[in-house]
Scaffold this motif. Sequence first.
Motif, PDB file in Angstrom:
ATOM      1  N   ALA A   1     -37.281  13.682   1.216  1.00 41.12           N
ATOM      2  CA  ALA A   1     -37.250  14.339   0.110  1.00 41.12           C
ATOM      3  C   ALA A   1     -35.884  14.756  -0.377  1.00 41.12           C
ATOM      4  CB  ALA A   1     -37.762  15.627   0.138  1.00 41.12           C
ATOM      5  N   HIS A   2     -34.740  15.101   0.667  1.00 43.31           N
ATOM      6  CA  HIS A   2     -33.489  15.413   0.101  1.00 43.31           C
ATOM      7  C   HIS A   2     -32.704  14.128  -0.352  1.00 43.31           C
ATOM      8  CE1 HIS A   2     -29.489  17.045   0.392  1.00 43.31           C
ATOM      9  NE2 HIS A   2     -29.075  15.911   1.138  1.00 43.31           N
ATOM     10  N   ILE A   3     -32.914  12.973   0.138  1.00 48.26           N
ATOM     11  CA  ILE A   3     -32.149  11.996  -0.542  1.00 48.26           C
ATOM     12  C   ILE A   3     -32.836  11.608  -1.827  1.00 48.26           C
ATOM     13  CG2 ILE A   3     -31.955   9.268  -0.230  1.00 48.26           C
ATOM     14  CD1 ILE A   3     -32.322   9.652   2.963  1.00 48.26           C
ATOM     15  N   TYR A   4     -33.925  11.689  -1.858  1.00 42.80           N
ATOM     16  CA  TYR A   4     -34.494  11.596  -3.127  1.00 42.80           C
ATOM     17  C   TYR A   4     -34.137  12.323  -4.346  1.00 42.80           C
ATOM     18  CZ  TYR A   4     -38.085  11.226  -6.998  1.00 42.80           C
ATOM     19  OH  TYR A   4     -38.664  11.123  -8.546  1.00 42.80           O
TER      20      TYR A   4
ATOM     21  N   MET B   1     -28.243  19.666 -11.378  1.00 41.15           N
ATOM     22  CA  MET B   1     -28.660  20.583 -10.075  1.00 41.15           C
ATOM     23  C   MET B   1     -29.746  21.619 -10.474  1.00 41.15           C
ATOM     24  SD  MET B   1     -24.928  21.037  -8.500  1.00 41.15           S
ATOM     25  CE  MET B   1     -25.364  22.143  -7.202  1.00 41.15           C
ATOM     26  N   GLU B   2     -29.820  21.872 -11.801  1.00 41.16           N
ATOM     27  CA  GLU B   2     -30.729  23.031 -12.255  1.00 41.16           C
ATOM     28  C   GLU B   2     -32.294  22.507 -11.760  1.00 41.16           C
ATOM     29  OE1 GLU B   2     -30.404  23.891 -16.573  1.00 41.16           O
ATOM     30  OE2 GLU B   2     -28.357  24.728 -16.026  1.00 41.16           O
TER      31      GLU B   2
ATOM     32  N   GLU C   1     -37.288  18.422  -5.222  1.00 43.66           N
ATOM     33  CA  GLU C   1     -37.050  18.468  -3.778  1.00 43.66           C
ATOM     34  C   GLU C   1     -38.363  18.782  -3.241  1.00 43.66           C
ATOM     35  OE1 GLU C   1     -33.874  18.562  -0.085  1.00 43.66           O
ATOM     36  OE2 GLU C   1     -33.793  20.248  -1.512  1.00 43.66           O
ATOM     37  N   ALA C   2     -38.869  20.252  -3.817  1.00 41.26           N
ATOM     38  CA  ALA C   2     -40.245  20.877  -3.507  1.00 41.26           C
ATOM     39  C   ALA C   2     -41.267  19.605  -3.622  1.00 41.26           C
ATOM     40  CB  ALA C   2     -40.331  22.049  -4.068  1.00 41.26           C
ATOM     41  N   ASP C   3     -41.306  18.994  -4.654  1.00 41.44           N
ATOM     42  CA  ASP C   3     -42.328  18.387  -5.257  1.00 41.44           C
ATOM     43  C   ASP C   3     -42.130  16.902  -4.299  1.00 41.44           C
ATOM     44  OD1 ASP C   3     -44.365  17.264  -6.918  1.00 41.44           O
ATOM     45  OD2 ASP C   3     -42.975  15.985  -7.862  1.00 41.44           O
ATOM     46  N   ALA C   4     -41.128  16.514  -4.106  1.00 42.18           N
ATOM     47  CA  ALA C   4     -41.137  15.431  -3.148  1.00 42.18           C
ATOM     48  C   ALA C   4     -41.497  15.705  -1.759  1.00 42.18           C
ATOM     49  CB  ALA C   4     -39.496  14.787  -3.223  1.00 42.18           C
ATOM     50  N   GLU C   5     -41.143  16.769  -1.108  1.00 37.44           N
ATOM     51  CA  GLU C   5     -41.483  17.476   0.188  1.00 37.44           C
ATOM     52  C   GLU C   5     -43.059  17.378   0.161  1.00 37.44           C
ATOM     53  OE1 GLU C   5     -39.754  20.806   1.559  1.00 37.44           O
ATOM     54  OE2 GLU C   5     -37.774  20.099   1.125  1.00 37.44           O
ATOM     55  N   ALA C   6     -43.656  17.885  -0.847  1.00 36.20           N
ATOM     56  CA  ALA C   6     -45.069  17.956  -0.759  1.00 36.20           C
ATOM     57  C   ALA C   6     -45.945  16.856  -0.915  1.00 36.20           C
ATOM     58  CB  ALA C   6     -45.578  18.831  -2.132  1.00 36.20           C
TER      59      ALA C   6
ATOM     60  N   SER D   1     -47.040  12.700   0.037  1.00 39.17           N
ATOM     61  CA  SER D   1     -47.228  12.031   1.143  1.00 39.17           C
ATOM     62  C   SER D   1     -46.293  10.988   1.165  1.00 39.17           C
ATOM     63  CB  SER D   1     -48.661  11.315   1.178  1.00 39.17           C
ATOM     64  OG  SER D   1     -48.855  10.157   0.034  1.00 39.17           O
ATOM     65  N   LEU D   2     -46.112  10.243   2.528  1.00 33.82           N
ATOM     66  CA  LEU D   2     -45.385   9.044   2.623  1.00 33.82           C
ATOM     67  C   LEU D   2     -45.293   8.099   1.406  1.00 33.82           C
ATOM     68  CD1 LEU D   2     -42.958   7.858   4.134  1.00 33.82           C
ATOM     69  CD2 LEU D   2     -44.791   6.995   5.630  1.00 33.82           C
ATOM     70  N   GLU D   3     -46.472   7.925   1.314  1.00 31.13           N
ATOM     71  CA  GLU D   3     -46.877   6.502   0.194  1.00 31.13           C
ATOM     72  C   GLU D   3     -46.327   7.163  -1.309  1.00 31.13           C
ATOM     73  OE1 GLU D   3     -48.841   5.795   3.887  1.00 31.13           O
ATOM     74  OE2 GLU D   3     -49.044   7.467   2.612  1.00 31.13           O
ATOM     75  N   GLU D   4     -46.700   8.497  -1.511  1.00 27.58           N
ATOM     76  CA  GLU D   4     -46.474   9.157  -2.842  1.00 27.58           C
ATOM     77  C   GLU D   4     -44.994   8.929  -3.048  1.00 27.58           C
ATOM     78  OE1 GLU D   4     -50.317  11.984  -3.785  1.00 27.58           O
ATOM     79  OE2 GLU D   4     -48.600  12.509  -2.366  1.00 27.58           O
ATOM     80  N   LEU D   5     -44.222   9.415  -2.251  1.00 28.71           N
ATOM     81  CA  LEU D   5     -42.897   9.458  -2.253  1.00 28.71           C
ATOM     82  C   LEU D   5     -42.356   7.997  -2.366  1.00 28.71           C
ATOM     83  CD1 LEU D   5     -40.342  11.242  -2.449  1.00 28.71           C
ATOM     84  CD2 LEU D   5     -40.003  11.209   0.195  1.00 28.71           C
ATOM     85  N   GLU D   6     -42.691   7.157  -1.714  1.00 33.63           N
ATOM     86  CA  GLU D   6     -42.416   5.780  -1.783  1.00 33.63           C
ATOM     87  C   GLU D   6     -42.467   5.129  -3.116  1.00 33.63           C
ATOM     88  OE1 GLU D   6     -42.745   1.517   0.474  1.00 33.63           O
ATOM     89  OE2 GLU D   6     -44.465   2.907   0.409  1.00 33.63           O
ATOM     90  N   ALA D   7     -43.562   5.623  -3.622  1.00 35.95           N
ATOM     91  CA  ALA D   7     -43.943   5.204  -5.033  1.00 35.95           C
ATOM     92  C   ALA D   7     -43.004   5.781  -6.013  1.00 35.95           C
ATOM     93  CB  ALA D   7     -45.310   5.767  -5.757  1.00 35.95           C
ATOM     94  N   MET D   8     -42.598   7.334  -5.745  1.00 41.58           N
ATOM     95  CA  MET D   8     -41.513   7.924  -6.447  1.00 41.58           C
ATOM     96  C   MET D   8     -40.076   7.301  -6.436  1.00 41.58           C
ATOM     97  SD  MET D   8     -42.783  11.761  -5.624  1.00 41.58           S
ATOM     98  CE  MET D   8     -41.499  12.490  -6.411  1.00 41.58           C
ATOM     99  N   TYR D   9     -39.909   6.892  -5.162  1.00 39.96           N
ATOM    100  CA  TYR D   9     -38.531   6.105  -5.027  1.00 39.96           C
ATOM    101  C   TYR D   9     -38.542   4.846  -5.782  1.00 39.96           C
ATOM    102  CZ  TYR D   9     -36.078   8.594  -1.116  1.00 39.96           C
ATOM    103  OH  TYR D   9     -35.213   9.330  -0.280  1.00 39.96           O
TER     104      TYR D   9
END
Length: 179
Positions: A47-50, A69-70, A76-81, A83-91
């Motif tokens: 999530a941090h890298i994203y 930065m705002e 980051e909170a959204d990315a942390e919440a 799943s791995l597959e969902e974050l991969e799609a966001m990436y």
Amino acid sequence: MTNHSLRLYDYHVWANKIIFNRLKELPRHLYKQEVQSVFSSVSKVMAHIYKVDCGWLDILMGKSMNEAMEASSQIEADAEARSLEELEAMYDDLSVRFKACISEHVDLEREVVLDNPYAGILNTRYSEFIIQVVNHGTYHRGNLSAMLRQLGHSSVMTEYGLFMYQDEPTTSRSTVSVN
């Protein structure tokens, strides 16, 4: 003419994809499992890298660092919440937008003033933002490798040297020798 910024960013995308593929091979619970390390979980590193990639894309597109930065804590909170597959799609979506921005940018070597609220004013180039994104990702993929070892699993190699061979035909490898 080769766009070296785009090639470098392609490496970043490739390395992240290699990491996502490795993480999908591991037991599901490891993604959010707490670990005593640089980050408290694998999901937090990813999530941090994203989040940082999103911020630099905003800056590359003309936003100030303060503006970029705002939104970062919510991103980051959204990315942390996710799943791995969902974050991969966001990436994946982010990389398409980032590559388009690099390809369509008027002049990546143009000087620009970056006003970093933590470090101050810096005269730099847009191309250096891309170097920062890639370097930041490489640094944290290293953290991730150490964390996976702590959790009892191996990571994968994501070095630029391996990436260089991914798109090259086998015949060109045999004709060029590097000593």
